[in-house]
Design an enzyme around this catalytic site. Structure first.
Site, PDB file in Angstrom:
ATOM      1  CG  ASN A  77      -0.322   0.591   2.447  1.00 47.32           C
ATOM      2  OD1 ASN A  77      -0.376   1.791   2.673  1.00 47.32           O
ATOM      3  ND2 ASN A  77       0.290  -0.265   3.269  1.00 47.32           N
ATOM      4  CB  CYS A 139       4.844   4.713   7.981  1.00 46.74           C
ATOM      5  SG  CYS A 139       4.067   5.047   6.388  1.00 46.74           S
ATOM      6  CG  ASN A 204       4.654  -0.236  10.165  1.00 50.24           C
ATOM      7  OD1 ASN A 204       3.985  -0.383   9.148  1.00 50.24           O
ATOM      8  ND2 ASN A 204       4.484   0.800  10.972  1.00 50.24           N
ATOM      9  CB  CYS A 350       1.758 -36.543  -8.248  1.00 42.66           C
ATOM     10  SG  CYS A 350       2.679 -36.046  -6.761  1.00 42.66           S
ATOM     11  CB  CYS A 357      14.429 -35.932  -4.346  1.00 38.48           C
ATOM     12  SG  CYS A 357      15.780 -36.634  -3.374  1.00 38.48           S
ATOM     13  CB  CYS A 382      17.266 -40.026   2.715  1.00 39.19           C
ATOM     14  SG  CYS A 382      16.175 -38.838   3.526  1.00 39.19           S
ATOM     15  CB  CYS A 385      16.905 -31.887   2.911  1.00 38.36           C
ATOM     16  SG  CYS A 385      16.012 -32.445   1.433  1.00 38.36           S
ATOM     17  CB  CYS A 392       4.250 -34.458  -0.686  1.00 40.07           C
ATOM     18  SG  CYS A 392       2.970 -35.741  -0.781  1.00 40.07           S
TER      19      CYS A 392
END
Length: 437
Positions: A77, A139, A204, A350, A357, A382, A385, A392
């Site tokens: 704004n 501001c 702010n 999916c 990865c 793995c 992380c 997912c």
């Protein structure tokens, strides 16, 4: 039922949800509607000194960032402080406080960084019966170019000076609103405390340009083909706000300083997170501007229900509970090992976890097993992380499971240690080696 009555630096309200100083608190009509909807308090939109009011633009005042579903994530704004006459605001504040004595009514103030200007406005605000004042040192646009707002908030010495002036010239509690447009939020907070402030509020808005119109090459919002930087707020700024609140809450020099948390509060959960990190209450703006004043009922009911389920009887049970668990990176336990696990019953195949990865992380998730489309974590690759968890689309399909002490970590070939160890003692840390010698 949980008791969510709030007492913030002696300012009492039926709940911890206040409307922040902004367009929703610009006039009595708005504030009364807000109180009828259930808001516990308001911070009246920032008042300036006696004389001709500021002049706002007469065109678009907001830029926006949306999610893929057009859900509003952030607003920019370029509106300034109130453009209504000071005396008009003062009359309305006095009447509203008389009509709603059980609600918190704090007045935001911004005048030139001159002691006489503060001495002039404080008594007329005090005469309204307002519960307190909030010093607008945040501001980032329009007023800052005139030596106010964030121009003050970015200079700790100015903050301390103005706070001292106010504390010496009013009985009202003083809340100092801080700007996020600074490198280290602890410095202005320390200055406010040194000046005697009763509390700080933050954050702010953040200095920003949200978009550029690629037809006329003007920043949004565009005013006759030109645009300006403005203040960014809404859900997108919540992570920044939470961090800054936590920094002040856990800083030894500001520990115990009351905090009013601001920045992206949209749900009861957002509010609970601010409270847990040390805020004594929360202020809301963008959510009300997006969904209307009645959103507070969802916040109230949600907070109460959660507290009941968890056995929290009052806000004191929540405030600051998470603060001790915020630490610096070098103190995180390097012997804590976790691995991703994919629930095959929930997996919709999916492939997003695999792609994320494979392309950008550690190549630890299969895509095919025995010629069939199958996504499974290869534990020996793995690193824990949790990128896959975050990309997912199915909630709880992928989880992070800690390895218990004594179990072999297939990636490192080492047994998980039960002891705590961090970077300060790690053999790869040059400073640790110097200390050991």
């Amino acid at each position: 039922m949980a008791d969510i009555r709030n007492n913030f630096v002696g300012i009492k309200s039926p709940n911890p949800f206040w409307l922040a100083s902004a367009p929703p608190t610009d006039k009595a009509y708005n504030v009364v509607r807000a109180f009828k909807a259930g808001w516990g308090g308001v911070v009246w939109k920032t008042l300036g000194e006696e004389g001709p009011p500021v002049v706002n633009v007469n065109g678009p005042r907001y830029g926006a960032i949306w999610g893929a579903d057009r859900r509003l994530l952030g607003l920019n704004n370029i509106e300034l402080i109130t453009d209504r006459e000071l005396q008009t605001n003062l009359r309305e504040i006095k009447q509203v406080k008389m009509d709603w004595p059980d609600r918190a009514l704090v007045v935001s103030l911004m005048v030139p960084c001159v002691e006489e200007a503060w001495k002039a406005i404080l008594p007329v605000v005090e005469e309204t019966g307002a519960d307190g004042i909030e010093l607008n040192f945040g501001c980032p646009h329009g007023m800052s170019e005139r030596g106010m707002g964030s121009a003050v908030g970015q200079v700790p010495e100015y903050i301390e000076m103005v706070v001292r002036w106010c504390k010496a010239n009013t009985r009202m509690p003083v809340i100092t609103k801080l700007t996020p447009n600074i490198t280290d939020i602890r410095r202005p907070a320390r200055a406010a405390k040194a000046g005697g402030t009763d509390a700080v509020s933050l954050i702010n808005t953040i200095n920003s340009i949200t978009a550029v119109d690629l037809d006329n090459f003007s920043p949004e919002p565009s005013i006759d083909g030109k645009g300006s930087h403005g203040g960014y707020c809404g859900p997108a700024v919540k992570p920044i706000a939470l961090n800054m609140v936590a920094e002040i809450a856990r800083d030894p020099e500001t520990y115990g300083l009351p905090i009013s948390g601001i920045g992206g509060v949209t749900t009861w959960r957002d509010a609970a997170e601010f409270l847990a990190l040390g805020a004594g209450n929360v202020q809301v703006c963008t959510a009300a501007m997006t969904y209307g004043f009645k959103i507070v009922q969802e916040m109230i009911d949600g907070l109460k229900n959660w507290m009941d389920v968890k056995g929290h009887t009052s806000l004191d049970d929540i405030v600051g509970r998470a603060t001790p668990n915020v630490t610096d990176w070098q103190y995180l336990n390097l012997n804590y090992i976790a691995k991703a696990r994919i629930d095959q019953d929930l997996c919709i195949k999916c492939g997003r976890c695999h792609i994320a990865c494979e392309d950008t992380s550690h190549q630890a998730i299969t895509s095919f097993v025995n010629g069939q489309r199958h996504f499974e974590v290869m534990e020996e690759e793995c690193v824990g992380c949790n990128l896959c968890v975050n990309v997912c689309p199915v909630e709880s399909c992928i989880t992070m499971e800690p390895l218990p002490a004594g179990v072999l970590d297939k990636r490192t070939g080492k047994t998980v240690s039960p002891s705590y160890a961090n970077w300060t003692t790690h053999p790869n840390n040059p400073m640790a080696k110097v200390a050991a010698e």
